[in-house]
Design a protein around this motif. Structure first.
Motif, PDB file in Angstrom:
ATOM      1  N   SER A   1      -3.310 -18.658   8.568  1.00 46.24           N
ATOM      2  CA  SER A   1      -3.602 -19.569   7.042  1.00 46.24           C
ATOM      3  C   SER A   1      -4.813 -18.696   6.082  1.00 46.24           C
ATOM      4  O   SER A   1      -4.275 -18.447   5.035  1.00 46.24           O
ATOM      5  CB  SER A   1      -3.694 -21.014   7.129  1.00 46.24           C
ATOM      6  N   TYR A   2      -5.974 -18.230   6.851  1.00 42.17           N
ATOM      7  CA  TYR A   2      -6.585 -17.562   5.799  1.00 42.17           C
ATOM      8  C   TYR A   2      -6.332 -16.448   5.562  1.00 42.17           C
ATOM      9  O   TYR A   2      -6.387 -16.269   4.339  1.00 42.17           O
ATOM     10  CB  TYR A   2      -8.061 -18.045   6.648  1.00 42.17           C
TER      11      TYR A   2
ATOM     12  N   ALA B   1      -3.757 -17.269   2.211  1.00 40.37           N
ATOM     13  CA  ALA B   1      -4.571 -17.150   1.670  1.00 40.37           C
ATOM     14  C   ALA B   1      -5.134 -16.250   0.466  1.00 40.37           C
ATOM     15  O   ALA B   1      -5.180 -16.016  -0.771  1.00 40.37           O
ATOM     16  CB  ALA B   1      -5.265 -18.432   1.634  1.00 40.37           C
TER      17      ALA B   1
ATOM     18  N   SER C   1      -3.987 -14.822  -3.081  1.00 41.91           N
ATOM     19  CA  SER C   1      -5.276 -14.779  -4.363  1.00 41.91           C
ATOM     20  C   SER C   1      -5.651 -13.653  -4.956  1.00 41.91           C
ATOM     21  O   SER C   1      -5.727 -13.154  -5.904  1.00 41.91           O
ATOM     22  CB  SER C   1      -6.599 -15.007  -3.869  1.00 41.91           C
TER      23      SER C   1
ATOM     24  N   ILE D   1      -0.690 -20.498  -2.002  1.00 41.59           N
ATOM     25  CA  ILE D   1      -1.833 -21.614  -1.018  1.00 41.59           C
ATOM     26  C   ILE D   1      -0.469 -22.514  -0.886  1.00 41.59           C
ATOM     27  O   ILE D   1      -1.210 -23.377   0.463  1.00 41.59           O
ATOM     28  CB  ILE D   1      -2.198 -22.584  -2.282  1.00 41.59           C
TER      29      ILE D   1
ATOM     30  N   MET E   1      -0.717 -20.780   2.943  1.00 42.65           N
ATOM     31  CA  MET E   1      -1.251 -21.244   3.473  1.00 42.65           C
ATOM     32  C   MET E   1      -1.503 -22.609   4.028  1.00 42.65           C
ATOM     33  O   MET E   1      -2.011 -22.707   5.632  1.00 42.65           O
ATOM     34  CB  MET E   1      -2.812 -20.519   2.680  1.00 42.65           C
TER      35      MET E   1
ATOM     36  N   GLY F   1     -10.138 -17.457  -0.909  1.00 43.58           N
ATOM     37  CA  GLY F   1      -9.264 -17.577   0.399  1.00 43.58           C
ATOM     38  C   GLY F   1     -10.075 -18.600   1.434  1.00 43.58           C
ATOM     39  O   GLY F   1      -9.270 -19.169   1.396  1.00 43.58           O
TER      40      GLY F   1
ATOM     41  N   VAL G   1      -9.926 -21.447  -0.962  1.00 40.60           N
ATOM     42  CA  VAL G   1      -8.576 -22.586  -0.371  1.00 40.60           C
ATOM     43  C   VAL G   1      -8.631 -23.075   0.814  1.00 40.60           C
ATOM     44  O   VAL G   1      -8.247 -23.968   1.054  1.00 40.60           O
ATOM     45  CB  VAL G   1      -7.184 -21.313  -0.662  1.00 40.60           C
ATOM     46  N   SER G   2      -8.570 -22.361   2.250  1.00 41.12           N
ATOM     47  CA  SER G   2      -9.112 -23.047   3.237  1.00 41.12           C
ATOM     48  C   SER G   2     -10.230 -24.278   3.368  1.00 41.12           C
ATOM     49  O   SER G   2      -9.311 -25.337   4.155  1.00 41.12           O
ATOM     50  CB  SER G   2      -9.263 -21.510   4.332  1.00 41.12           C
TER      51      SER G   2
END
Length: 262
Positions: free
Chosen positions: A14-15, A18, A22, A56, A59, A179, A182-183
């Protein structure tokens, strides 16, 4: 309640998603600011909105693949899940267009960061509203507020980097930081969740993650990687101007050569 059903696979993946979203969105924003025509600028900004919004969203739901609740199955309401994606793209798009079309960098940057951050947060909580399980979901308002602040700060920092950071190394660092932010927003929002189970035998409505979330995530992830390759290989505005100038000089040389020939 746990977030690591598949170990560190889903958090790390997921990272990565992101960061990819991004990086692509920020590069498209830079291309938009350097565009020579309104149409080209608009197209780059649309691509940036799609990249950040879908990044996102991907993510969030890749991370949610590892989310589980002991004692209850989990389903997702399909219309709400799709709505969360649309909201992410539209609201983030409004923020990106604000930055891309504004002439006053500071004020437009702040407004764009606010809009983009709210889009990130709205996507997250609409996506959580799509969750279906045997029980109720409550939130700690303090942590919810903190997650929104993180989203706004992350978006503002990312857009600022798009405007000021130059070079591949700086762009990569900016996307890694955005990233991570956002995570962090996602897991802060998930830390705000508490679940009160109400065990029952009724069949939950909605789709499982495997039936709906995973296929859509694969499609969006493929879009991000393919678009990233396209943007990386396409010439910048500066490179196009240099190419056009070189072609013009060649034509001038050829024209003068023809004139001077006997």
């Amino acid at each position: 309640m746990h977030h690591f059903t598949y170990g560190w696979l889903t958090p790390v993946l997921s990272y990565v998603m992101a960061c990819v979203g991004s990086a692509l969105g920020l590069r498209c924003t830079v291309r938009a600011l350097a565009a020579s025509t309104p149409g080209s600028r608009r197209n780059w900004l649309l691509t940036a909105a799609l990249a950040i919004g879908s990044g996102i969203w991907t993510m969030h739901f890749v991370a949610m693949l590892g989310f589980g609740v002991s004692g209850s199955a989990i389903r997702y309401d399909v219309p709400l899940t799709v709505l969360s994606l649309l909201v992410a793209v539209l609201v983030v798009g409004a923020g990106v267009f604000t930055v891309g079309q504004g002439s006053s960098r500071v004020s437009y940057l702040l407004m764009g960061g606010l809009g983009t951050g709210v889009g990130v947060a709205a996507m997250h909580y609409i996506g959580m509203a799509a969750l279906r399980l045997h029980g109720g979901v409550d939130y700690d308002p303090v942590l919810v507020g903190l997650s929104v602040l993180i989203a706004v700060a992350a978006a503002t920092a990312g857009l600022w980097a798009a405007l000021t950071v130059h070079g591949a190394a700086g762009a990569t660092a900016a996307s890694l930081v955005m990233g991570l932010a956002v995570s962090s927003m996602h897991y802060t929002g998930m830390a705000a969740v508490s679940i009160q189970l109400s065990p029952g035998r009724a069949v939950l409505s909605g789709a499982t993650a495997t039936e709906f979330i995973f296929p859509l995530t694969v499609v969006l992830g493929s879009f991000l990687f393919l678009t990233s390759a396209f943007v990386a290989l396409s010439p910048t505005a500066q490179q196009r101007r240099e190419s056009e100038s070189a072609v013009q000089r060649l034509h001038d040389v050829e024209a003068h050569g023809v004139e001077m020939a006997p």
